[in-house]
Every structure is written in structure tokens, then in C-alpha cells.
Scaffold this active site. Structure first.
Site, mmCIF file in Angstrom:
data_model
loop_
_atom_site.group_PDB
_atom_site.id
_atom_site.type_symbol
_atom_site.label_atom_id
_atom_site.label_comp_id
_atom_site.label_asym_id
_atom_site.label_seq_id
_atom_site.Cartn_x
_atom_site.Cartn_y
_atom_site.Cartn_z
ATOM 1 C CG ASP A 185 54.222 51.288 34.671
ATOM 2 O OD1 ASP A 185 53.063 51.672 35.093
ATOM 3 O OD2 ASP A 185 54.535 50.465 33.720
ATOM 4 C CD GLU A 269 49.432 53.310 37.616
ATOM 5 O OE1 GLU A 269 48.491 53.729 36.998
ATOM 6 O OE2 GLU A 269 50.440 53.031 36.928
ATOM 7 C CB CYS A 322 53.181 63.345 26.780
ATOM 8 S SG CYS A 322 54.561 63.874 26.252
ATOM 9 C CB CYS A 325 54.274 68.497 26.207
ATOM 10 S SG CYS A 325 53.176 67.338 25.547
ATOM 11 C CB CYS A 341 54.010 63.298 22.651
ATOM 12 S SG CYS A 341 53.015 64.482 23.111
ATOM 13 C CB CYS A 344 55.760 67.710 22.614
ATOM 14 S SG CYS A 344 56.239 66.340 23.699
ATOM 15 C CG ASP A 351 56.351 49.262 30.463
ATOM 16 O OD1 ASP A 351 55.121 49.618 30.311
ATOM 17 O OD2 ASP A 351 56.839 48.248 30.339
HETATM 18 ZN ZN LIG Z 1 54.229 65.378 24.646
#
Ligand SMILES: [Zn+2]
Length: 387
Positions: A185, A269, A322, A325, A341, A344, A351
């Protein structure tokens, strides 16, 4: 695999060599500008497009004119190369890769290219055409064994330092297969972060130097135009600029080599630069941060050493996803460096989380397109995602 590699070294010319080089830079610039004017006029007045050969024939004529006799004092190979560079500039323009060629100025970096018939390389010493002694080169790293020299580019930067960039043809052996694969990234705060948690920070001394540069530039803008103090101040700014870009390039080179050595596949990316530049505070840093340099180095080193390099679709929401999850956040401000998150509860470094997502998306893409894939255009990726 035979590849061309450039090795750049600093050198210290004698006064005589420096004067001869100044002359060479001047003549190459003169020939370039004259030929540019010729090509422009021919086009504007007769709608005629003239190419390299016409300008090269013109160069032969110019050298016979008494008032242009100075052109004979420098290597004709270098002058022909200058005309070839102009030809390339026109090709780039016609193929819409660049703007219309502009006149070369005596300000700024100067450079000329010597083909093999315009220099000698004997016992590790390089002597340029029309010069008596060899160049005093600081061999900061050795040329590869058995390397064939293809050409030299001699340059002088705005702070007055001289460099010779030696293009050689050499054999590169692919690295042994590596087990690891990595996602990278890139960002403003940290230049690059890997899915393995490694970070390429903006080199620390740069932050201090950049502050100093700001001060120097402010002082420069207050000096009287054309004055000796302004000249001195400008040289100071140029020297600091050169140091900043050298330090950063070094750091990027070390980083990309390590990545390529340790990983079999590298996923990055595509960066939506256009979107980020709209924010004015970031614009300067984007230009500085040299993401392009990171990507360019990863791409050619991957090709040299038998690695897979795969840039992803630039609209991939890697930061907001995330990696534990797959919950997708609605929004994540640029200033948020760490987050939890809501689904989860996983704690994320912004990053590293993005880099892990990039790696997964890359691996998925690679599997679905086959290991032969090196590059996938955004449109193809888009289609695949919506299918
Ligand atoms: Zn999550």
C-alpha cells in the site's frame, strides 16, 4: 536474460574538461533549438514534416558556415544524438504521449549522450571524445563483470555536480523462487507499507531538510532579480533539492530490491492520484513522494528477476475493508491511522490492513487469470468483479 542497466556515478572534471563540457552542452542545446525551429517553421509554413535525416544534413551544412564553426569543437556524435532526442520528442508528441517540444534552456540540468564511438573505455578508464585525459569518476559501485557499454550520458545538475550514467548490457540471473507473496500500500504519511508489516518511511533527515528548504526558498524570493545574492541563494536551494531527491531515491532503491528478493509475487494498488491532488495540502507531497518511482522499480526488477508484478484496479476499496472479516466501512478519514472493526472488533493499522487486502485481491486475480498474467488493466478487473 540480457538487459540494459544504467549505473550512475559522480565525477570531478578538470577545469579544462569542465570548459569543454560546457561547450558541448551549449552546442548540443544550440543544435537542438535550431532544428526545433526548422521543424516548426516547415510545418507552419509548408505543412511539411521533416525528420531526423533532414536535420542531420542541415547540421553538416551548419558546420561549414564560418559563424557556426564552433560546432566542430565538440563531438559530432553528441550533436547527432541531440537531433535524435528531438526526433523522439516529436514522436512522443505525435503519439500523444507528450506536449509539443520546447526550446532547451541554459538554466536547469544539462545532459548529453555519447554513443560508443564517442568515448573510449580502457583499463577501467573513460575518456570522452575531444578530451585529452580520462574522467575522474567516483566508482561507488563496480560495473558488472563482462558488461558491454552501450552509451554514456554526461550531465550537470543545477547545483553544479557532474554525473556520468553508464548504460551497459549485462546478463541477469533470475532469483531463486521465493515462497512469500506481498501486497504493498502506498501513501502520503508512510511511502509504502507491506502486508508483512514493513514500512518505508519518508527518510527522516528529509523532514528536517524540507523545512530548511522552505526557509531558503522564502529568502530566495526576496532577493533582487539578477543579483549575485540571488544566484548564491538559488544554488543553495538547488543543492538542498539534489540532496533530498538523492536520499529518497536511495531509500526507494533499497526497499524495492528487498521486496523483489524476498517475494515471488508483488501486488500493488494503482493509486488514484487525480483524486488526491484535488486536496491542496497533499498535492506537494504527492509530487515529492515518488510513488511512480516505487512502481517503476518494482516492475522492471520483477521482470529482471523472474517475479510477478501485478497492479490492481485503482478503485479497489482496500483501506475501508476489514482484512479479518471483510466488513466494509462507509468512510475512513485520511487522518485515521488505526481503527477497530465494528463487526469483528479486530484492531487495524490502516496501511497494513490495506496492504493485506491488496495482497488477497492480487492473489485472487492471479489465480483467476493464470500465473502468466503480469498486468491486468482496470477495465478487465472491473468486468471480472461485476461478473
Ligand atoms: Zn472485521
Amino acid at each position: 536474460m540480457i538487459v540494459q542497466k544504467a549505473f550512475k556515478y559522480r565525477f570531478f572534471p578538470t577545469d579544462e574538461q569542465a570548459a569543454q563540457l560546457a561547450n558541448t552542452f551549449g552546442c548540443a542545446r544550440y543544435v537542438y533549438n535550431q532544428a526545433l525551429e526548422l521543424r516548426t517553421t516547415a510545418w507552419q509554413q509548408e505543412k511539411k514534416s521533416i525528420g531526423y535525416h533532414t536535420t542531420a544534413a542541415k547540421l553538416t551544412e551548419w558546420k561549414k558556415e564560418p559563424e557556426k564553426a564552433f560546432l566542430s569543437e565538440v563531438s559530432s556524435v553528441v550533436l547527432q544524438q541531440s537531433l535524435r532526442n528531438l526526433d523522439t520528442a516529436f514522436t512522443n508528441f505525435f503519439e500523444k504521449r507528450a506536449n509539443y517540444p520546447t526550446f532547451k534552456s541554459r538554466r536547469g540540468r544539462q545532459s548529453v549522450r555519447y554513443a560508443t564511438n564517442a568515448f573510449t573505455f580502457r583499463d577501467g578508464r573513460i575518456t570522452l571524445a575531444k578530451q585529452s585525459g580520462s574522467l575522474d569518476i567516483v566508482w561507488s559501485r563496480p560495473l558488472p563483470d563482462g558488461a558491454q557499454l552501450v552509451s554514456l550520458t554526461v550531465s550537470r545538475d543545477t547545483s553544479g555536480r557532474y554525473f556520468v550514467s553508464i548504460l551497459v548490457e549485462t546478463v541477469v540471473k533470475p532469483f531463486k523462487r521465493a515462497k512469500a507473496e506481498v501486497g504493498i500500500d502506498v501513501g502520503i504519511k508512510t511511502l509504502a507499507t507491506t502486508s508483512q508489516g514493513e514500512k518505508l518511511e519518508n527518510p527522516q533527515p528529509l523532514v528536517r531538510r524540507e523545512k530548511r528548504l522552505k526557509g531558503l526558498q522564502r529568502r530566495l524570493s526576496r532577493k533582487v532579480k539578477g543579483g549575485a545574492n540571488r544566484k548564491k541563494a538559488r544554488l543553495k536551494v538547488a543543492k538542498l533539492h539534489a540532496k533530498i531527491s538523492d536520499t529518497r531515491r536511495d531509500a526507494i532503491q533499497k526497499f524495492t530490491t528487498k521486496i523483489i528478493r524476498e517475494n515471488q509475487a508483488i501486488f500493488v494498488e494503482g493509486l488514484n492520484v487525480a483524486g488526491m491532488v484535488q486536496n491542496h495540502n497533499l498535492a506537494k507531497y504527492i509530487a515529492d513522494a515518488a510513488f511512480g518511482e516505487i512502481f517503476r522499480e518494482l516492475e522492471y526488477k520483477a521482470a529482471w528477476y523472474g517475479r510477478t508484478y501485478l497492479p490492481l484496479d485503482r478503485y479497489f476499496p482496500s483501506s475501508k475493508l476489514c482484512s479479518s472479516c471483510s466488513y466494509l466501512l462507509d468512510d475512513l478519514a485520511l487522518s485515521v491511522r488505526e481503527w477497530d472493526c465494528p463487526a469483528c472488533g479486530a484492531h487495524h493499522d490502516r496501511d497494513i490492513n490495506a496492504a493485506i487486502n491488496i495482497k488477497r485481491a492480487g492473489q485472487y486475480l492471479l489465480k483467476s487469470t493464470g500465473s502468466g498474467a503480469r498486468k491486468v488493466t482496470p477495465t478487465r478487473y472491473e468486468r471480472r468483479r461485476s461478473a
